[in-house]
Motif scaffolding. Structure first.
Motif, PDB file in Angstrom:
ATOM      1  N   ASP A  15       0.816  -1.211   0.000  1.00 45.85           N
ATOM      2  CA  ASP A  15       0.000   0.000   0.000  1.00 45.85           C
ATOM      3  C   ASP A  15       0.847   1.257   0.000  1.00 45.85           C
ATOM      4  OD1 ASP A  15      -2.334  -1.443  -0.054  1.00 45.85           O
ATOM      5  OD2 ASP A  15      -2.595  -1.433   2.121  1.00 45.85           O
ATOM      6  N   ASP A  16       2.021   1.201   0.663  1.00 50.22           N
ATOM      7  CA  ASP A  16       2.926   2.356   0.686  1.00 50.22           C
ATOM      8  C   ASP A  16       3.373   2.736  -0.715  1.00 50.22           C
ATOM      9  OD1 ASP A  16       2.711   2.380   3.403  1.00 50.22           O
ATOM     10  OD2 ASP A  16       4.641   1.414   3.764  1.00 50.22           O
ATOM     11  N   VAL A  17       3.605   1.738  -1.560  1.00 54.65           N
ATOM     12  CA  VAL A  17       4.042   1.993  -2.928  1.00 54.65           C
ATOM     13  C   VAL A  17       2.976   2.800  -3.666  1.00 54.65           C
ATOM     14  CG1 VAL A  17       4.577   0.932  -5.157  1.00 54.65           C
ATOM     15  CG2 VAL A  17       5.489  -0.064  -3.047  1.00 54.65           C
ATOM     16  N   PHE A  18       1.725   2.381  -3.545  1.00 54.00           N
ATOM     17  CA  PHE A  18       0.650   3.071  -4.262  1.00 54.00           C
ATOM     18  C   PHE A  18       0.359   4.443  -3.677  1.00 54.00           C
ATOM     19  CE2 PHE A  18       0.106  -1.409  -5.125  1.00 54.00           C
ATOM     20  CZ  PHE A  18       0.290  -1.353  -6.492  1.00 54.00           C
ATOM     21  N   THR A  19       0.547   4.590  -2.385  1.00 51.32           N
ATOM     22  CA  THR A  19       0.406   5.912  -1.769  1.00 51.32           C
ATOM     23  C   THR A  19       1.443   6.853  -2.371  1.00 51.32           C
ATOM     24  OG1 THR A  19      -0.398   4.954   0.295  1.00 51.32           O
ATOM     25  CG2 THR A  19       0.502   7.182   0.408  1.00 51.32           C
ATOM     26  N   GLU A  20       2.680   6.396  -2.488  1.00 52.17           N
ATOM     27  CA  GLU A  20       3.753   7.223  -3.059  1.00 52.17           C
ATOM     28  C   GLU A  20       3.509   7.515  -4.539  1.00 52.17           C
ATOM     29  OE1 GLU A  20       6.273   8.687  -1.308  1.00 52.17           O
ATOM     30  OE2 GLU A  20       5.192   7.885   0.404  1.00 52.17           O
ATOM     31  N   ILE A  21       3.104   6.506  -5.292  1.00 53.18           N
ATOM     32  CA  ILE A  21       2.840   6.713  -6.720  1.00 53.18           C
ATOM     33  C   ILE A  21       1.701   7.706  -6.916  1.00 53.18           C
ATOM     34  CG2 ILE A  21       1.950   5.605  -8.807  1.00 53.18           C
ATOM     35  CD1 ILE A  21       3.647   3.160  -8.024  1.00 53.18           C
ATOM     36  N   ASN A  22       0.640   7.573  -6.153  1.00 55.01           N
ATOM     37  CA  ASN A  22      -0.484   8.499  -6.274  1.00 55.01           C
ATOM     38  C   ASN A  22      -0.119   9.902  -5.824  1.00 55.01           C
ATOM     39  OD1 ASN A  22      -2.617   6.942  -7.432  1.00 55.01           O
ATOM     40  ND2 ASN A  22      -2.687   5.795  -5.520  1.00 55.01           N
ATOM     41  N   HIS A  23       0.768  10.012  -4.846  1.00 54.16           N
ATOM     42  CA  HIS A  23       1.178  11.324  -4.346  1.00 54.16           C
ATOM     43  C   HIS A  23       2.122  12.031  -5.331  1.00 54.16           C
ATOM     44  CE1 HIS A  23       2.295  14.472  -1.540  1.00 54.16           C
ATOM     45  NE2 HIS A  23       3.570  14.199  -1.780  1.00 54.16           N
ATOM     46  N   PHE A  24       3.145  11.313  -5.810  1.00 54.82           N
ATOM     47  CA  PHE A  24       4.174  11.925  -6.643  1.00 54.82           C
ATOM     48  C   PHE A  24       3.866  11.897  -8.142  1.00 54.82           C
ATOM     49  CE2 PHE A  24       6.625  11.057  -2.784  1.00 54.82           C
ATOM     50  CZ  PHE A  24       7.164  12.320  -2.585  1.00 54.82           C
ATOM     51  N   ARG A  25       3.021  10.979  -8.590  1.00 59.43           N
ATOM     52  CA  ARG A  25       2.675  10.848 -10.008  1.00 59.43           C
ATOM     53  C   ARG A  25       3.932  10.851 -10.886  1.00 59.43           C
ATOM     54  NH1 ARG A  25      -1.851   8.400 -10.379  1.00 59.43           N
ATOM     55  NH2 ARG A  25      -3.716   9.614 -10.067  1.00 59.43           N
ATOM     56  N   PRO A  26       4.781   9.828 -10.741  1.00 59.10           N
ATOM     57  CA  PRO A  26       6.034   9.809 -11.497  1.00 59.10           C
ATOM     58  C   PRO A  26       5.811   9.607 -12.992  1.00 59.10           C
ATOM     59  CG  PRO A  26       5.665   7.693 -10.441  1.00 59.10           C
ATOM     60  CD  PRO A  26       4.586   8.622  -9.946  1.00 59.10           C
ATOM     61  N   ASN A  27       6.789  10.030 -13.783  1.00 58.56           N
ATOM     62  CA  ASN A  27       6.746   9.797 -15.228  1.00 58.56           C
ATOM     63  C   ASN A  27       7.028   8.344 -15.565  1.00 58.56           C
ATOM     64  OD1 ASN A  27       6.218  12.454 -16.135  1.00 58.56           O
ATOM     65  ND2 ASN A  27       8.320  12.990 -15.651  1.00 58.56           N
ATOM     66  N   VAL A  28       7.774   7.678 -14.689  1.00 58.79           N
ATOM     67  CA  VAL A  28       8.144   6.282 -14.893  1.00 58.79           C
ATOM     68  C   VAL A  28       8.465   5.670 -13.528  1.00 58.79           C
ATOM     69  CG1 VAL A  28      10.577   6.815 -15.297  1.00 58.79           C
ATOM     70  CG2 VAL A  28       9.622   4.722 -16.253  1.00 58.79           C
ATOM     71  N   VAL A  29       8.214   4.363 -13.403  1.00 60.79           N
ATOM     72  CA  VAL A  29       8.566   3.626 -12.181  1.00 60.79           C
ATOM     73  C   VAL A  29       9.660   2.632 -12.556  1.00 60.79           C
ATOM     74  CG1 VAL A  29       7.774   1.975 -10.444  1.00 60.79           C
ATOM     75  CG2 VAL A  29       6.282   3.861 -11.140  1.00 60.79           C
ATOM     76  N   LEU A  30      10.783   2.718 -11.877  1.00 58.95           N
ATOM     77  CA  LEU A  30      11.902   1.795 -12.048  1.00 58.95           C
ATOM     78  C   LEU A  30      11.939   0.935 -10.795  1.00 58.95           C
ATOM     79  CD1 LEU A  30      14.463   0.985 -13.660  1.00 58.95           C
ATOM     80  CD2 LEU A  30      15.673   2.762 -12.392  1.00 58.95           C
ATOM     81  N   ILE A  31      11.756  -0.386 -10.973  1.00 51.51           N
ATOM     82  CA  ILE A  31      11.608  -1.240  -9.792  1.00 51.51           C
ATOM     83  C   ILE A  31      12.347  -2.568  -9.981  1.00 51.51           C
ATOM     84  CG2 ILE A  31       9.427  -2.251 -10.589  1.00 51.51           C
ATOM     85  CD1 ILE A  31       8.507  -2.045  -7.627  1.00 51.51           C
TER      86      ILE A  31
END
Length: 92
Positions: A2-18
């Motif tokens: 859930d922390d990952v999606f909270t961060e993605i929704n907050h920051f709205r990155p151009n790309v996710v490198l994982i």
């Protein structure tokens, strides 16, 4: 996770490198969750791993690119750069 999606929704990155290998889950599962959500499915995901054969065996969970380890930073820049829009006034 859930922390990952909270961060993605907050920051709205151009790309996710994982990385594929994480603690309690794996990068492929996170990628699947990103690509299954209408609010985040447009975000490109670049998965990387030293377990190249394992990645081939599990199939693609929706990532846009895969980088096998070992890798060099210039290769990462080229791959990730395909998904980042140019900044007006900045040289490529």
């Amino acid at each position: 996770m859930d922390d990952v999606f909270t961060e993605i929704n907050h920051f709205r990155p151009n790309v996710v490198l994982i990385d594929y290998m994480l603690g309690l889950t794996n990068g492929a599962e996170i990628c699947y969750q990103i690509k299954s959500n209408a609010g985040t499915l447009h975000i490109p995901v670049v998965l990387f791993s030293a377990h190249n054969r394992a990645i081939e065996a599990i199939g693609n969970y929706g990532w846009n690119a895969f980088i096998g380890k070992p890798f060099d930073i210039e290769h990462i820049k080229r791959v990730v750069g395909r998904f980042i829009p140019p900044v007006p006034g900045q040289l490529a």
